[in-house]
Enzyme design. Structure first.
Site, mmCIF file in Angstrom:
data_model
loop_
_atom_site.group_PDB
_atom_site.id
_atom_site.type_symbol
_atom_site.label_atom_id
_atom_site.label_comp_id
_atom_site.label_asym_id
_atom_site.label_seq_id
_atom_site.Cartn_x
_atom_site.Cartn_y
_atom_site.Cartn_z
ATOM 1 N NE ARG A 55 -3.058 -3.443 -5.963
ATOM 2 C CZ ARG A 55 -1.833 -2.966 -6.167
ATOM 3 N NH1 ARG A 55 -1.155 -3.309 -7.248
ATOM 4 N NH2 ARG A 55 -1.288 -2.153 -5.302
ATOM 5 C CD GLU A 63 0.456 -3.183 -2.647
ATOM 6 O OE1 GLU A 63 0.136 -3.968 -3.567
ATOM 7 O OE2 GLU A 63 1.437 -2.412 -2.729
ATOM 8 C CG HIS A 70 -0.333 2.126 -2.731
ATOM 9 N ND1 HIS A 70 0.725 2.430 -3.528
ATOM 10 C CD2 HIS A 70 -0.403 0.766 -2.774
ATOM 11 C CE1 HIS A 70 1.267 1.332 -4.005
ATOM 12 N NE2 HIS A 70 0.611 0.307 -3.558
ATOM 13 N NE ARG A 71 0.634 0.649 -7.663
ATOM 14 C CZ ARG A 71 1.386 1.739 -7.676
ATOM 15 N NH1 ARG A 71 0.856 2.907 -7.948
ATOM 16 N NH2 ARG A 71 2.681 1.665 -7.434
ATOM 17 C CE LYS A 122 2.416 -1.408 0.326
ATOM 18 N NZ LYS A 122 3.346 -1.848 -0.670
ATOM 19 C CG ASP A 138 1.886 -2.182 -9.615
ATOM 20 O OD1 ASP A 138 1.244 -3.237 -9.427
ATOM 21 O OD2 ASP A 138 2.907 -1.882 -8.973
ATOM 22 C CG ASP A 162 5.957 0.008 0.396
ATOM 23 O OD1 ASP A 162 5.334 -0.117 1.473
ATOM 24 O OD2 ASP A 162 5.632 -0.577 -0.656
ATOM 25 C CG ASN A 220 1.021 -4.850 2.546
ATOM 26 O OD1 ASN A 220 1.471 -5.957 2.227
ATOM 27 N ND2 ASN A 220 -0.163 -4.428 2.165
ATOM 28 C CB SER A 261 10.089 -0.479 -8.731
ATOM 29 O OG SER A 261 8.712 -0.622 -8.747
#
Ligand code: DC
Length: 674
Positions: free
Chosen positions: A365, A362, A409-410, A437, A334, A52, A96, A26
């Protein structure tokens, strides 16, 4: 990065040591854009290197920014656009990356010019309509090129310079806080008068807006705000570069390590675990994950730029390491995903509330998390904006399965934590490279910190005579699985080579063994280094092979190399080739292969290799040499070459390497619980 179809993580026991976090996504992408909007150069320290941020850097370069990287001190210098893109009529592909799509849309719409902004399929499913509405209100002409309300977008040049700034700009705050962030970063470009922004609906994820406001202040823009409903950019605001700026470690990425440090029983194991690059000075909202992890029982000590983690020490052996929570997670959207996986290790049912924004990230989730947690044996209730997770009640209730990661990714990072399960089950992560990412080296970092029982680290042994193609097959299999590769023959070659180089007679078994015991060898970048010297080619000659065969018959030499070979058994797994991998070095390996080919085929292969290197040896001479080596390797008394009892035989005389690789992978899959 593991650029493979799936990654099997063996059961993990604990973590220890120190981790240096990658930079915050971020902060990185905001800082890059802010630096680009300034006049002059901004030097960014410790920028995150990931998909990113690469997307943002490429876009800025396309717009005419000069970007200079200095890998020595890990900085990137951005020469700003001073309020005007050097180029327009540019098509920006933004992957993305929501942190690139939303702010660039706003900034470029206000700066003016013709631009097209697109991304991957999922980016085209992520909403942007509320931001476009706000920009249209201001007089910016924007068209949707696909579905109404979603990228791709076409920004048109404005026919007038006049923007409608005299009335408050209304923006929705309850879908994505990135819409407000985008306006806050773009509007200072046109602040000839006070500009008021009115947030419609309850603002979600306010900590991300705080990051934006904090960074804007570093770049000379002091936004005034009245609660979260009304914000004002003062007339005359002007971007000013801070000269240099430091990106702190990513707090969302830290959550996986905080969780890992809290998941296991430390009563038997008092190692420390430290996370560097983030602490009490953090401006990221996800630092508050620390409070949530504490509620679940983690002990976390916060220093200005580091965290020390340990699990709940009050827990008794056999008890679950964590305690369930019921938490509103709006402030940590997140990092809250990590809590969902921690819930697997908690006593009781965990409820994570107010997380509707998960649906437009993304991937969706909420449903992805529910679906994958169920695969592990949890009972999950998926609400419109909450998850209720009841973990498996005992180790026997845990199950394992390939975990889908949805190009998110998460999801991949979260589910790696399932490898600490009390049932000691391995876990398969599909498409592990999606971590690129935000954290390309995530798995490598985890494996460097995590401990596993040696017996649970998988080994595939591929033994066989010389020139049977073991090396090619083994390294291809290792590459496919993301495993380490041990070419044990190279160690015998090195021992003979190093002994000769020191003038030791190869008949002197004790002398060679002494050298073998302390071989200063390093395998790096596909090369073999002895004492810092590249000996990859020198140890590959026929003479080297014969010398290796000779010294490998000495029991002292074999004993001297035993521990070195076993030390290659490291996370996430190993493919080892040689003569006695399955019989002596890794007798407990789950898959043992004995690879053969007729001596004619092997001689032909070796002949081809040697001819291509300019060596003129005849086929007949090579075949005789191979047979002599086979005989010596098979007849020696110490660890003779022979198939291990439970080895699978693979004669590849007439089988292509691709087919042999598939065969081995197929056998390997047969040993997996997935
Ligand atoms: O696989 P290679 O040709 O590089 O091996 C060189 C010699 O080392 C081989 O002739 C036998 C010996 N060797 C061994 O005895 N045990 C192993 N595990 C690997 C190689």
């Amino acid at each position: 990065m593991f650029d493979i179809e799936f990654l099997d993580i063996p059961p993990l026991v604990s973590v220890s040591g120190k981790v240096n976090l990658p930079g915050s996504k971020s902060i990185s992408n905001r800082v890059l854009l802010l630096a680009a909007l300034c006049k002059g150069t901004t030097v960014v320290h410790d920028l995150l290197e990931s998909d990113d941020t690469q997307v943002m850097l490429t876009a800025l370069e396309q717009l005419g920014c000069t970007v200079e990287r200095n890998t020595d001190n890990n900085t990137v210098a951005i020469e700003g656009l001073a309020g005007r893109p050097v180029r327009d009529k540019v098509h920006l592909f933004l992957g993305n990356a929501g942190t690139a799509m939303r702010p660039l849309t706003a900034a470029l719409a206000l700066l003016g010019g013709e631009f097209e902004l697109s991304g991957v399929v999922r980016m085209h499913e992520r909403p942007i309509g509320d931001l476009v509405d706000s920009l249209r209100q201001l007089g910016c002409p924007i068209d949707y090129l696909g579905n109404e309300g979603f990228p791709p977008l076409k920004l048109h040049a404005r026919t007038t310079n006049q923007l409608l700034l005299n009335q408050p700009i209304r923006v929705r705050g309850d879908v994505s806080s990135q819409f407000l962030t985008a306006l806050l970063m773009a509007l200072p470009l046109v602040a000839s008068r006070d500009i008021h922004i009115e947030v419609v609906g309850d603002l979600i994820s306010t900590p991300y807006i705080e990051i934006t406001l904090n960074l804007l202040a570093r770049f000379g823009i002091h936004v005034q705000r009245d609660g979260w409903q009304r914000l004002t950019i003062p007339a005359g605001s002007k971007y000013t570069s801070p000269g240099s700026i430091h990106v702190e470690g990513d707090a969302s990425s830290a959550s996986y390590f905080i969780a890992a440090g809290a998941l296991f029983d430390w009563s038997t194991d008092h190692k420390y675990f430290e996370i560097n690059g983030l602490g009490t000075n953090s401006i990221q909202g996800d630092i508050r994950f620390v409070e949530a992890a504490r509620l679940m029982g983690a002990h976390i000590e916060c220093m200005p730029n580091a965290l020390q983690v340990s699990p709940c020490k009050e827990k008794q052996a056999g008890q679950k390491p964590l305690t369930a929570i019921d938490l509103d997670c709006n402030h940590i959207p997140d990092a809250a995903m990590t809590l969902a996986v921690m819930a697997l290790y908690a006593e009781g049912t965990t409820v994570l509330r107010n997380i509707a924004s998960w649906r437009v990230k993304e991937t969706d989730r909420l449903s992805a998390m529910a679906c994958e947690l169920r695969k592990l044996g949890a009972v999950v209730e998926e609400g419109p904006d909450y998850l209720k997770i009841t973990p498996p009640s005992s180790p026997a209730e845990w199950t394992t399965a390939p975990i889908c990661t949805y190009d998110d990714h998460r999801m991949a990072m979260c589910f790696s934590l399932a490898a600490f399960n009390p049932a000691s089950l391995p876990i398969r992560i599909l498409d592990p490279k999606c971590v690129g990412k935000t954290f390309p080296d995530y798995f490598e970092t985890l494996f460097s910190l995590a401990q596993a029982k040696s017996a649970s680290i998988p080994v595939i042994c591929i033994d066989g005579p010389t020139a049977s193609g073991k090396g090619t097959l083994s390294s291809a299999v290792a590459h496919h699985l993301g495993y380490h590769y041990l070419d044990s023959g190279a160690l015998y070659r090195l021992a003979a080579f190093a002994a000769s180089a020191q003038g030791i007679d190869l008949n002197d078994s004790a002398g060679v063994a002494k050298i073998a015991r302390h071989l200063p060898v390093k395998f790096k970048d596909g090369k073999v280094w002895l004492n810092g010297q590249d000996v990859s080619l020198a140890i590959r000659t026929e003479e080297s092979g014969m010398a290796a065969s000779k010294v490998s018959a000495y029991p002292e030499v074999r004993a001297a190399l035993l521990m070195l070979q076993r030390s290659f058994r490291a996370l996430p797994g190993l493919v080892a080739d040689g003569r006695d991998m399955g019989t002596v070095i890794f007798p407990d390996a789950e898959l043992k292969i004995y690879l053969t080919a007729s001596s004619v085929h092997r001689a032909q292969r070796r002949h081809k290799q040697l001819i291509s290197k300019g060596n003129s040896a005849t086929l007949q001479y090579i075949q005789q040499g191979l047979e002599a080596r086979d005989e010596r390797d098979m007849l020696r008394s110490s660890a003779p070459l022979k198939p291990a009892e439970n080895a699978k035989l693979l004669d590849n005389s007439d089988v292509s390497i691709e087919k042999s690789v598939l065969k081995v992978l197929d056998w390997w899959q047969g040993t997996r619980p997935f």
